[in-house]
Scaffold this active site. Structure first.
Site, PDB file in Angstrom:
ATOM      1  N   HIS A   1      -0.090  -0.456 -10.678  1.00 37.74           N
ATOM      2  CA  HIS A   1      -0.896  -1.492  -9.567  1.00 37.74           C
ATOM      3  C   HIS A   1      -1.349  -2.692 -10.402  1.00 37.74           C
ATOM      4  CE1 HIS A   1      -3.370  -1.238  -5.729  1.00 37.74           C
ATOM      5  NE2 HIS A   1      -2.835  -2.487  -6.073  1.00 37.74           N
TER       6      HIS A   1
ATOM      7  N   ARG B   1       0.884  -1.464  -0.051  1.00 39.59           N
ATOM      8  CA  ARG B   1      -0.027   0.118  -0.071  1.00 39.59           C
ATOM      9  C   ARG B   1       0.882   1.282   0.050  1.00 39.59           C
ATOM     10  NH1 ARG B   1      -2.916  -3.048  -1.416  1.00 39.59           N
ATOM     11  NH2 ARG B   1      -5.046  -3.585  -0.594  1.00 39.59           N
TER      12      ARG B   1
ATOM     13  N   GLU C   1      -4.848   6.712  -7.446  1.00 38.28           N
ATOM     14  CA  GLU C   1      -5.042   5.879  -8.640  1.00 38.28           C
ATOM     15  C   GLU C   1      -6.397   6.084  -9.558  1.00 38.28           C
ATOM     16  OE1 GLU C   1      -4.185   1.801  -7.573  1.00 38.28           O
ATOM     17  OE2 GLU C   1      -2.288   2.323  -6.367  1.00 38.28           O
TER      18      GLU C   1
END
Length: 320
Positions: A286, A238, A267
């Site tokens: 990601h 994270r 994001e």
């Protein structure tokens, strides 16, 4: 009346092909959205008329303010069995059932090693030079064999990362607030006496902690300053665990050899974000969970969740 289901953040336009949706298509109309809705206003306007929403991981928060603007929403399905950005109390207040799916631990392990190896051997720079008729060999790789791999968090993912490190002949150390010596040794790792010791002694540091009050901002400017100038940091967990501004400063000033990051505070990453242009940084959008196998699980179990909900027996409920 046919119900409406929205699939969010279907960037690759694969959600409908990744699973067999036919069991519910006689009762549910499914729409996938490839674009990301960056604001609550944009999202609320786009999905206000939907009864079911399938959301990917923790990219889209569902706070009370948003749930109040979705009067038709009755079922929210999140990929994975842990989601910290859904207000479960508000969902219950608005009569929204929240369900999850399984998620494999192996894809983020594999991406971690793709990033670590990419850093160690200058893969991106050498590929760009070769394809652009640049210099033939411009980097000198870092050996993994005999190097120390420091792992922050030795859960399902961290343990698997440790075992790969051992296969490369690395000296593996691990640390987290609750990690015991016995648990570390079960994974083939040495328990570091402190976070500072792990950071100062490692050649590669890989982050695999869950985000919480104790881990938010855990690695900041002071902690990064402890790392060797030849060391690399990899974060596929994270973003908020590592202070972004401190990491950017360390990279710009050359205080660490480099970093690889797969997670970001916002994001998708804004076009003007400094992480897009930072030196010594290998960054991916990601991708940790993004594999064919995981998508089959996510969307296949989303179909199962819809079927079960329509039958009056929700499965894999979250927050209840």
């Amino acid at each position: 009346m046919t119900l409406r289901c929205a699939i969010l953040d279907d960037f690759q336009d694969t959600a409908l092909a990744a699973a067999d949706w036919s069991p519910v298509l006689d009762r549910v109309g499914v729409t996938s959205f490839a674009e990301h809705f960056a604001t609550e206003d944009a999202l609320a306007a786009a999905v206000a008329d939907f009864d079911i929403i399938v959301t990917l991981r923790e990219r889209v928060p569902f706070p009370a303010s948003l749930l109040a603007r979705l009067p038709r929403l009755s079922l929210l399905i999140a990929s994975g069995m842990r989601n910290t950005v859904i207000d479960y109390a508000a969902a219950a207040e608005h009569g929204v059932t929240v369900c999850g799916t399984q998620s494999a631990a192996t894809p983020p392990v594999e991406l971690t090693w793709a990033l670590l190896l990419g850093l160690a051997r200058g893969v991106v720079a050498e590929n760009a030079a070769l394809r652009g008729n640049g210099p033939w060999q411009s980097t000198v790789g870092t050996d993994l064999h005999g190097a120390r791999l420091g792992i922050l968090g030795l859960g399902k993912i961290g343990t698997r990362v440790a075992r790969v490190g051992l296969a490369f002949g690395m000296d593996v150390a691990a640390w987290s607030q609750n990690l015991t010596r016995d648990r570390a040794e079960e994974a083939g790792a040495r328990l570091a006496p402190s976070l500072d010791d792990l950071l100062a002694g490692s050649d590669f540091v890989s982050v695999h902690l869950a985000l919480g009050d104790r881990t938010r901002g855990l690695v900041g400017a002071r902690e990064l300053a402890l790392m060797k100038p030849t060391a690399y940091l990899i974060n596929t967990a994270r973003s908020a665990i590592v202070d972004t501004d401190a990491l950017l400063a360390a990279l710009r000033e050359g205080r660490i050899a480099g970093a690889a990051v797969d997670v970001f505070d916002t994001e998708p990453l804004p076009a003007s974000h400094p992480m897009r242009t930072a030196p010594r940084l290998l960054a991916t959008p990601h991708l940790g969970y993004v594999t064919r196998g995981n998508y089959r699980t996510y969307y296949g179990q989303a179909v199962e969740a819809i079927e079960a909900y329509l039958a009056g027996s929700p499965v894999r409920r979250l927050g209840s």
